[in-house]
Design an enzyme around this catalytic site. Structure first.
Site, PDB file in Angstrom:
ATOM      1  N   ASP A 276       0.825  -1.207   0.000  1.00 43.58           N
ATOM      2  CA  ASP A 276       0.000   0.000   0.000  1.00 43.58           C
ATOM      3  C   ASP A 276       0.861   1.260   0.000  1.00 43.58           C
ATOM      4  OD1 ASP A 276      -2.367   1.433  -0.029  1.00 43.58           O
ATOM      5  OD2 ASP A 276      -3.231   0.383   1.688  1.00 43.58           O
TER       6      ASP A 276
ATOM      7  N   ASP B  42     -10.417   1.920  -3.849  1.00 51.16           N
ATOM      8  CA  ASP B  42     -10.820   1.567  -2.487  1.00 51.16           C
ATOM      9  C   ASP B  42     -12.322   1.386  -2.343  1.00 51.16           C
ATOM     10  OD1 ASP B  42      -8.478   1.211  -1.136  1.00 51.16           O
ATOM     11  OD2 ASP B  42      -8.400   3.207  -0.262  1.00 51.16           O
TER      12      ASP B  42
END
Length: 656
Positions: A402, A460
């Site tokens: 990430d 997301d």
């Protein structure tokens, strides 16, 4: 630069044929666009080399698909070599390499790549967006002047221009001539189109360099990122028809792509062996193949305010390490993945206390998600050793890598190059480990990092309505097997919108499929439908991850139609999706593109039946199937059922 576009055959007239006229009130020789156009040759548009002038000194072809063109400054202290590579799929790559041939230091303020586009390429398409709403298309006419998109995020960003296309006015997915470019780079960049009153149009791109960022010592070279350029005479789908096979050959994904369950939206930071073991059992019972433990596993990480950089398993939560959970996962027949965010550091962390000098730019500027950026040029060895220790101790098959903030710093290119070096070193040590590029969702989706990762987290948001658009447009460049798309809970975490299970399943079917949901809270009927969906995905996976992606241009914006057609055109899967309320009582016919016009096909619905509002369905659907030629399916189509808003109908098409 004479031509970039349709193939011209084997015979090319002598170059003199292409010398243009000399207009009044201009330079006294014909203006001709070169690889490095500059003021010295009369080009007053945006230059390629932003400092200094160079002239052609030679060219040669090391192989049938590559041309190297050499330029040098008048004093021979600066040399620029341009490499042009044309793949068998019709993908053109171009990059420059500048070398300091002088005795002193050579600062490099900018070196970009320009390609010509014809007059008919007068409409532009590029993209913008924001967190959880990436790759929103925007169109505008290309007038005289420059339309420029610049990224200063230290990553491409949620508003990344992504792919800049110039085409004939009104070009769509299936029609129109289109020229498009993408910069294969994960850092700051610019990409632009320019139409000059001098008569030329160009598409250009390059790394966005800060003053003083690149200074070449004597004998040192700098190589620009690749510009990837594609022409299509069949709309945007024609771009994909070239890009997808090339990407699959150039950076092949490891197939088959496993069905993933990621724990984030199931447990967040609430890590507990019993809870996660139950979740693993539930995942295995529906056919999941990979179980990924997200944020919250490492020392002191109970929320997003602390501990980034302390990549040690938290002994207070995991007294026996991750071994008991991994054993449970593997016993259930799944492999194990782990979330990491190596490029960032929390001010409240042991690493920050021990190495405050490793914080990029000394921690200047605001924090973002309560974190700062770790200078990878200083922390490279530490990160490589720490990640290697985790991958050695535990049987980790997959890293969700990430990157949750913009860098907000000049000279960010060095951070991107350091990231590439770190990923290269890690993959060399652990070639079996797959890596997903996640950047607070889809803020780093580019062909530069794709050479070093196996999957992108596309966004997301798991809201299927948003995902339909995000996946549709991301898929113009990136093949579906590289794009993670997950089944979420009925009420989406990001938008709060509640969606039918059928729409959520149909949306996640296409791509690298997974689940982001607490399955232990799902009902028995939902679990049965999820298991059936996973079985269907596995059956169709060879088609979905190797076929041609096709998208129809619908006259009604409430309807989307997309699909994947096998390379031999013998098998296909399509989705008809209603985003909102249709314009008319009877929607447009379902026209299926990409099939063999002379073959006969059987079409049947699959998956969860969508909700409809109709007194009677179309007769072919009531009968359970229809058999027609590809030509009839493309030109006439089938009557559509009256789907209510936010529904999806899946159709499987097989050669009859």
């Amino acid at each position: 630069m004479l031509h970039w576009g349709p193939g011209l055959g084997d015979e090319l007239p002598t170059e003199d044929v292409f010398v243009p006229a000399v207009p009044p009130s201009s330079i006294d020789v014909p203006l001709r666009l070169s690889l490095l156009p500059s003021l010295a040759e009369g080009w007053t548009g945006r230059p390629s080399l932003s400092a200094g002038e160079v002239r052609l000194i030679g060219a040669h072809s090391p192989d049938d698909n590559t041309v190297l063109v050499r330029h040098a400054s008048a004093d021979a202290t600066q040399e620029v070599t341009t490499e042009l590579e044309l793949s068998p799929e019709g993908v053109l790559r171009v990059r420059h390499r500048v070398t300091n041939r002088g005795a002193g230091e050579l600062p490099l303020p900018g070196l970009d790549i320009l390609l010509p586009i014809p007059d008919e390429a007068s409409e532009l398409l590029d993209f913008t967006g924001l967190w959880s709403h990436e790759r929103r298309p925007q169109r505008a006419p290309l007038r005289h002047g420059v339309w420029s998109r610049e990224s200063r995020h230290g990553r491409p960003g949620h508003d990344d221009a992504f792919l800049m296309a110039a085409g004939e006015p009104g070009f769509g997915f299936r029609d129109g001539r289109v020229w498009a470019v993408h910069l294969a780079w994960s850092g700051d960049k610019r990409i632009w189109a320019e139409r000059s009153a001098l008569g030329y149009g160009v598409l250009g791109a390059g790394e966005l360099l800060s003053p003083g960022e690149i200074r070449l010592a004597p004998g040192e070279s700098y190589e620009t990122p690749w510009l990837v350029a594609v022409f299509s005479d069949a709309g945007l789908d024609g771009l994909s028809d070239r890009l997808h096979p090339w990407i699959r050959a150039h950076s092949p994904a490891r197939l088959p792509r496993p069905v993933v369950l990621n724990t984030w939206e199931a447990v967040y930071f609430d890590h507990d062996l019993g809870v996660l073991s139950d979740l693993a059992d539930a995942a295995a019972s529906v056919g999941v193949e990979r179980f990924v433990l997200d944020d919250g596993w490492f020392a002191g990480r109970r929320d997003d305010r602390r501990a980034l950089g302390d990549w040690y398993v938290d002994s207070s939560v995991w007294p026996e390490g991750l071994h008991p959970l991994i054993a449970r996962v593997e016993k259930a027949g799944m492999d194990f993945g782990l979330w990491v965010e190596p490029e960032m550091i929390s001010p409240d962390s042991e690493l920050a206390a021990a190495h405050p000098d490793w914080i990029l730019d000394g921690g200047a500027g605001p924090t973002w998600r309560r974190q700062r950026v770790l200078d990878l040029t200083k922390a490279h060895d530490h990160l490589l050793d720490r990640l290697s220790a985790l991958l050695t101790e535990y049987p980790i098959a997959y890293l969700k890598w990430d990157h949750n903030r913009d860098l907000l710093t000049p000279h960010s290119g060095r951070q991107t190059r350091a990231l590439y070096r770190l990923l290269t070193a890690l993959r060399a040590r652990f070639p079996h480990v797959e890596i997903e590029s996640c950047a607070s969702g889809g803020a780093r989706v580019d062909l530069g990092i794709l050479e070093l990762v196996d999957r992108f987290w596309t966004s997301d948001t798991n809201d299927p309505l948003d995902r339909q658009s995000i996946q549709r447009w991301t898929g113009v460049l990136i093949p579906p097997e590289y794009l993670g798309g997950h089944l979420g809970a009925a009420t989406a975490h990001v938008t709060g919108r509640t969606s039918a299970l059928g729409l959520r399943l149909a949306t996640a079917l296409f791509g690298s499929a997974g689940i982001e949901w607490d399955l232990t809270a799902a009902g028995a009927s939902e679990r049965e439908q999820i298991a059936a969906w996973i079985a269907e995905h596995k059956r169709l996976r060879p088609l979905l991850h190797s076929g041609r992606v096709v998208r129809a241009d619908s006259p009604d914006p409430a309807h989307l139609l997309h699909g994947v057609v096998a390379q031999d055109r013998g098998h296909a899967v399509f989705a008809l999706v209603t985003l909102g309320t249709p314009r008319a009582a009877l929607p447009p016919p379902i026209r299926l593109p990409g099939l063999d016009p002379d073959r006969r096909y059987r079409i049947r619905p699959i998956g969860v039946p969508p909700r409809t509002l109709q007194d009677a369905p179309p007769r072919w659907l009531a009968a359970g199937s229809a058999t027609l030629t590809g030509r009839v399916l493309a030109e006439v189509g089938l009557p559509a059922p009256l789907l209510t808003p936010e529904q999806a109908l899946l159709l499987e098409v097989s050669r009859h």
